[in-house]
Design an enzyme around this catalytic site. Sequence first.
Site: not given
Length: 845
Positions: A515-516, A513, A628
């Site tokens: 974020f990582g 994602g 989300d």
Amino acid sequence: MMKMKSGKWRSIVLAIILFKFVCQSSYASFIPADNYLISCGSSRNVTYLGRTFLPDTTQSSLVLKSANSVVASSNSSVPSPVYQSARIFSTTSSYKFQIEQKGRHWVRLYFYPLTNSDSNLNSASFSVATEQFVLLSNFTFKSYNGSSMFKEYAINVASDNLMLYFVPSNNSVAFVNAIEVVSIPDALFPDQALALNPSAPFSGLSDLGFETVYRLNMGGPLISAQNDTLGRTWENDEKYLHVNSSAVRVAVNPSSIIYTASVTTETAPNWVYSTAEAMGNANVAGMNFNITWVFPVDPNFKYFVRAHFCDIMSASLNNLVFNLYINDDIAIGSLDLSSLTNGLDVPYYKDFVSNSSTDSDTLTVSVGPDTMVDVTNATMNGLEVMKISNEAKSLDGLSSLEDLLPNTPSNKSKLGIITGLIVGAVVTVVLIVVCYCCLVARKSKTPHQGHPWLPLPLYGNSLSLTKMSTTSQKSGTGSCISLASSNLGRVFMFQEILDATNKFDESLLLGVGGFGRVYKGTLEDGTKVAVKRGNPRSEQGLAEFRTEIEMLSKLRHRHLVSLIGYCDERSEMILVYEYMANGPLRSHLYGTDLPPLSWKQRLEICIGAARGLHYLHTGAAQSIIHRDVKTTNILLDENFVAKVADFGLSKTGPALDQTHVSTAVKGSFGYLDPEYFRRQQLTEKSDVYSFGVVLMEVLCTRPALNPVLPREQVNIAEWAMTWQKKGMLDQIMDPNLVGKVNPASLKKFGETAEKCLAEHGVDRPSMGDVLWNLEYALQLEETSSALMEPEDNSTNHIPGIPLTPLEPFDNSVSLIDGGNSGTDDDGEDVTTSAVFSQLVNPRGR
């Protein structure tokens, strides 16, 4: 309406006749400061596509370093003259290019396994790297069946030299036939582009390496390197079209293209902008379909996507409005080219960063008409897709530079040597400080307790999250979050994380994602966990981490994924969660070979997710809006219990004296509340809308957005509602459910989804009402009694099943017993089969 310019095919013929003259006259503006065209192993100059390649031993600004290299040449048939010779290396070797102008450079490599050499180049295995990036990792020609290979990279060179290393693998050899190192105009590649899903700026592209994967000239012929200012090759798009008949070629005279200061011939040749694909005949009932191109890609990388447009079809302004999709995401909505360019035949382009499609190893790009306007056409002129280097600074696999070149000193290591000398000069002072710290530590009355499992705080101590001043400046590692509280559960050492994930083994990768990355891990005691490792380059990811920590520090519920602990050693930002054995809900609906879920399982999963969302909206003093909600953020444990995950975009709800929160639009296209999208006013009902999309996704087992489908089917919410209003929802449900669903249960489910998808938030039910109706749909499915349909649908009742009278559900009432918001034990582990269990007998949530 729009009309094509007359005589388009005649224009194509004219354009081809004028092509060479027009191209040569317009491609003389850019002169690269660095322009190395090298024929490796050759003893003479080689002419290829109108350009001259020089031998690799005749240029003073080029240094070849090799302990043992062999020259091979061939007089037999080769694909082109540039492949007639090669230099072969049996040990790690390098070319050193002197750089006159720092910045982006093309690095182009030509490979062809010559057959008359002493080595079998077809079976050669080797890697190629610069001092910054791995370009090829353990590459071999075995899969190429003797054909040639051309690779193009865009590398930012920040020093006076560019080193290009060739590293043989496993006692093999490395080879190369030709090399190009050529300067690129500074303005060609930006530092920032628009990331998709969620839509947000993606910064830091200047520090990343690119590899050209696809470069297309829509509707036009192949454009070779000699006809492009920057030596690029543009291929025709036809073989990538999902449906060939969906597109028709359009062309004008290339000289009619009007360049501007922001779009020049360096952006793309005028032949790209003078040809296009427009909507053809896709053999569908209406004209609301998309033109879609499908590209196989490596799903482990992000991709830089540049779409080129030019309105060469319209007779007047504002007659061409359409949408651009990348995968399932709307990249640009209501794109009106003439409004952006203030004219016709004026080029325009837009840059994006995207992953591969969520359910396949492909990347799709589509254009289609905007149904909000009376225009039924769409177009595209060119497309570039470039792979972006990963966290290992690789463009091919996961091998790092340290793995390939362990003995090659980098600027960073040289700086480390200098720093070590300085540190050595003051080592005595350091030892004194260390000794003093040890004495203080021994006097401490609170000894270190290792890594205990600490209870997570709910609404107690506030969590301080700040960016460390020492790392918040722009640097190679980006920003880092400092965890000023120890209330986040178990504190993991980085070595424990490495052991748990087998050094972040890619075979353990669960997802990627903004974020990582998320990896599956196993702790020393055998506990399975999910490890979310933050990407230090992603400011968006750090912001999501901060939000997720703030939210999870005060949330505990059986239907919310639990945070176990964290690690912040070595400037890392890692969160550890409970492991959800059955993964995301989406993977059980489509895109995988997993067995289909039964209707009862689907209802129980939806009920569990609804409970988690209902708790977010009502279980605290101030509500929390997830923002989300989608099937990839609903995870399933080993017993298929649903838990809501990923709170990176969550937002605290409005205060009691307010009706909404005003905030920038974030979320996932296809799930976004249209009212929130239009007015930027966020409420709990925005989550309700997204959950309505999830309900339809569960029923129909297809993505929320699918641009490959005809226009009326692209958006599942719109498509499913047309069938729901006809009372024919069973016509589009998952074929695996046909004949296996109680019609009354399906009707209640459809009515619930329809209410969730109401255009205006005030017309949507609360999550409490949604939960009530879903539990009722489950009860309808479980009973075999005859269904009676009372006049009041809000009190639907099955004979023989006593129901506790309920007052209309009040969203403002907390379900926390006695007002205590401190715990959620869910001690009885009530099953979803109990009739209205959580409303009749609310427990401490």
